[in-house]
Write an enzyme that holds these catalytic residues in place. Sequence first.
Site, PDB file in Angstrom:
ATOM      1  N   CYS A  55      40.146  53.780  42.108  1.00 31.12           N
ATOM      2  CA  CYS A  55      39.165  53.860  43.030  1.00 31.12           C
ATOM      3  C   CYS A  55      39.891  54.424  44.341  1.00 31.12           C
ATOM      4  CB  CYS A  55      38.572  52.509  43.538  1.00 31.12           C
ATOM      5  SG  CYS A  55      37.332  52.821  44.985  1.00 31.12           S
ATOM      6  N   CYS A  59      40.702  48.963  49.984  1.00 32.18           N
ATOM      7  CA  CYS A  59      40.507  47.539  50.067  1.00 32.18           C
ATOM      8  C   CYS A  59      41.646  46.686  49.651  1.00 32.18           C
ATOM      9  CB  CYS A  59      39.206  47.184  49.328  1.00 32.18           C
ATOM     10  SG  CYS A  59      37.818  48.178  49.604  1.00 32.18           S
ATOM     11  N   CYS A  62      41.869  44.404  46.488  1.00 30.44           N
ATOM     12  CA  CYS A  62      41.377  45.036  45.232  1.00 30.44           C
ATOM     13  C   CYS A  62      42.397  45.368  44.161  1.00 30.44           C
ATOM     14  CB  CYS A  62      40.232  45.901  45.494  1.00 30.44           C
ATOM     15  SG  CYS A  62      39.260  46.399  44.009  1.00 30.44           S
ATOM     16  N   CYS A  99      25.165  42.366  36.299  1.00 32.11           N
ATOM     17  CA  CYS A  99      25.658  42.912  37.541  1.00 32.11           C
ATOM     18  C   CYS A  99      26.573  44.061  36.756  1.00 32.11           C
ATOM     19  CB  CYS A  99      26.591  42.195  38.429  1.00 32.11           C
ATOM     20  SG  CYS A  99      25.554  40.936  38.705  1.00 32.11           S
ATOM     21  N   CYS A 131      21.476  44.084  38.432  1.00 31.26           N
ATOM     22  CA  CYS A 131      21.992  44.252  39.900  1.00 31.26           C
ATOM     23  C   CYS A 131      23.146  45.274  39.527  1.00 31.26           C
ATOM     24  CB  CYS A 131      22.831  42.989  40.256  1.00 31.26           C
ATOM     25  SG  CYS A 131      23.437  43.262  41.839  1.00 31.26           S
ATOM     26  N   CYS A 191      22.231  41.776  47.686  1.00 26.73           N
ATOM     27  CA  CYS A 191      23.198  40.868  47.598  1.00 26.73           C
ATOM     28  C   CYS A 191      24.291  41.089  48.508  1.00 26.73           C
ATOM     29  CB  CYS A 191      23.463  40.780  46.183  1.00 26.73           C
ATOM     30  SG  CYS A 191      25.071  39.779  45.774  1.00 26.73           S
ATOM     31  N   ARG A 263      25.951  32.490  45.947  1.00 31.77           N
ATOM     32  CA  ARG A 263      26.550  32.231  44.618  1.00 31.77           C
ATOM     33  C   ARG A 263      28.303  32.260  44.753  1.00 31.77           C
ATOM     34  NH1 ARG A 263      24.846  37.345  42.851  1.00 31.77           N
ATOM     35  NH2 ARG A 263      23.544  36.176  42.207  1.00 31.77           N
TER      36      ARG A 263
HETATM   37  N1  SAM Z   1      33.290  49.333  44.629  1.00 33.81           N
HETATM   38  C1  SAM Z   1      32.182  48.599  45.117  1.00 33.81           C
HETATM   39  C2  SAM Z   1      32.254  48.082  46.375  1.00 33.81           C
HETATM   40  O1  SAM Z   1      33.249  47.995  46.862  1.00 33.81           O
HETATM   41  O2  SAM Z   1      30.985  47.820  46.880  1.00 33.81           O
HETATM   42  C3  SAM Z   1      31.899  47.522  44.081  1.00 33.81           C
HETATM   43  C4  SAM Z   1      32.915  46.816  43.259  1.00 33.81           C
HETATM   44  S1  SAM Z   1      33.906  45.785  44.086  1.00 33.81           S
HETATM   45  C5  SAM Z   1      34.870  45.185  43.082  1.00 33.81           C
HETATM   46  C6  SAM Z   1      32.803  44.184  44.461  1.00 33.81           C
HETATM   47  C7  SAM Z   1      33.037  43.143  45.233  1.00 33.81           C
HETATM   48  O3  SAM Z   1      34.190  42.330  44.607  1.00 33.81           O
HETATM   49  C8  SAM Z   1      33.905  43.455  46.714  1.00 33.81           C
HETATM   50  O4  SAM Z   1      32.959  43.811  47.525  1.00 33.81           O
HETATM   51  C9  SAM Z   1      34.884  42.135  46.850  1.00 33.81           C
HETATM   52  O5  SAM Z   1      33.747  41.475  47.880  1.00 33.81           O
HETATM   53  C10 SAM Z   1      34.792  41.533  45.741  1.00 33.81           C
HETATM   54  N2  SAM Z   1      36.239  41.394  44.986  1.00 33.81           N
HETATM   55  C11 SAM Z   1      37.103  42.470  44.627  1.00 33.81           C
HETATM   56  N3  SAM Z   1      38.276  42.054  44.399  1.00 33.81           N
HETATM   57  C12 SAM Z   1      38.110  40.687  44.647  1.00 33.81           C
HETATM   58  C13 SAM Z   1      39.319  39.708  44.700  1.00 33.81           C
HETATM   59  N4  SAM Z   1      40.615  40.326  44.331  1.00 33.81           N
HETATM   60  N5  SAM Z   1      39.052  38.580  45.196  1.00 33.81           N
HETATM   61  C14 SAM Z   1      37.903  38.208  45.529  1.00 33.81           C
HETATM   62  N6  SAM Z   1      37.008  39.006  45.459  1.00 33.81           N
HETATM   63  C15 SAM Z   1      37.146  40.353  45.241  1.00 33.81           C
HETATM   64 FE1  SF4 Z   2      37.184  50.497  45.345  1.00 35.82          FE
HETATM   65 FE2  SF4 Z   2      37.842  47.829  44.915  1.00 35.82          FE
HETATM   66 FE3  SF4 Z   2      37.225  48.762  47.302  1.00 35.82          FE
HETATM   67 FE4  SF4 Z   2      35.449  48.519  45.561  1.00 35.82          FE
HETATM   68  S1  SF4 Z   2      36.599  46.791  46.130  1.00 35.82           S
HETATM   69  S2  SF4 Z   2      35.742  50.164  46.809  1.00 35.82           S
HETATM   70  S3  SF4 Z   2      36.245  49.023  43.765  1.00 35.82           S
HETATM   71  S4  SF4 Z   2      39.177  49.448  46.183  1.00 35.82           S
END
Ligand code: SAM
Ligand code: SF4
Length: 330
Positions: A55, A59, A62, A99, A131, A191, A263
């Site tokens: 990606c 973030c 992530c 989801c 979702c 959500c 949730r």
């Molecule tokens: N890329 C899309 C986005 O960012 O909206 C969807 C996928 S993203 C993995 C979905 C959500 O998972 C993120 O908004 C975040 O809140 C949560 N998430 C991702 N990695 C995480 C982690 N290591 N610990 C807790 N929550 C996490």
């Molecule tokens: Fe990409 Fe992870 Fe950020 Fe979603 S949360 S935009 S998958 S880096």
Amino acid sequence: MSDDIRYDWQPEEIRAVHDTPLLELVFRAASAHRRHHHSDEVQVCKLVSIKTGACPEDCAYCAQSARYETGIEPQPLMDKDTVVAIARRAKANGVSRVCLGAAWREVRDNAQFDRVLQMVKEVTALGVEVCCTLGMLTESQANRLGEAGLYAYNHNLDTSESHYQTIITTRTYQDRLNTLRNLRKTNITVCCGGILGLGESIQDRIDLLHTLAAMRPHPESVPINILSKVPGTPLANQPDVPFDETLRMIAAARIVMPKSVVRLSAGRARLSLAEQALCFLAGANSIFSSDTKSMLTRAVPSPDYDADHEMLDLLGLRMRPPFKDHTRSA
Ligand code: SAM
Ligand code: SF4
């Protein structure tokens, strides 16, 4: 509409709720929960990573960002039939919401999006709520998802507006709000929630709750994630979130958004059964469960279906069927 649904919560009021002595807070939240929901029902959701890793976003929490060495192997968009087979198995295990998550910054109008629309149609036809969480959306993309029958879209704000820029620099809070606004022009439910443990202050958590509680209507679903610390990411060495802080956040979300589904999401695998029971008492009424012991990727662990069936049985909780209005008429 019940008279305790409010959109004019002030940050100081939310702070006062959050800081209520802990058991009094849980009692108030449990009371709100019983007024608005069948408190013996929990929605069980299954998350499928339909496109994993690589990606472009940064973030800081992530595992899927291409900027960090996390050991996650990128996977291209799954084919539709694989997703439908996973959804069918999930449904057989009592899951009522599937989801579909993609590690995209935003949706593009291309053949991949067409494939996701097809997945939405076919998984919805199995009789489960679908979702999607695919990143940012334009108004026309939101419309197309709605036309395909999408039930919900996840788009988290993660934290307060002021803390957001220390966690993500490749998009703004306003970008997130714009997608949420585009969704609200359709009949897709929203959500939207956050993550605890990103180095935020208590005030940042209050500000996030304030932003969510000021939305009219409130998001139908509010995930409270606890950071899963992923080696290789900038937040790998964050301190653990104390359990009482998680409980306070769940209870405060339940009180300020009493009709929403709250949730208990990422990080649940670290909680004991007794801690999870307190979260359900304080108004959490949805969980993610999985057959693979991982939520989205193996970087974020999840309890499995069997363990969750046992837990729900022990606590006298039932799995909520799909498409059921979760609220009691007020
Ligand atoms: N890329 C899309 C986005 O960012 O909206 C969807 C996928 S993203 C993995 C979905 C959500 O998972 C993120 O908004 C975040 O809140 C949560 N998430 C991702 N990695 C995480 C982690 N290591 N610990 C807790 N929550 C996490
Ligand atoms: Fe990409 Fe992870 Fe950020 Fe979603 S949360 S935009 S998958 S880096």
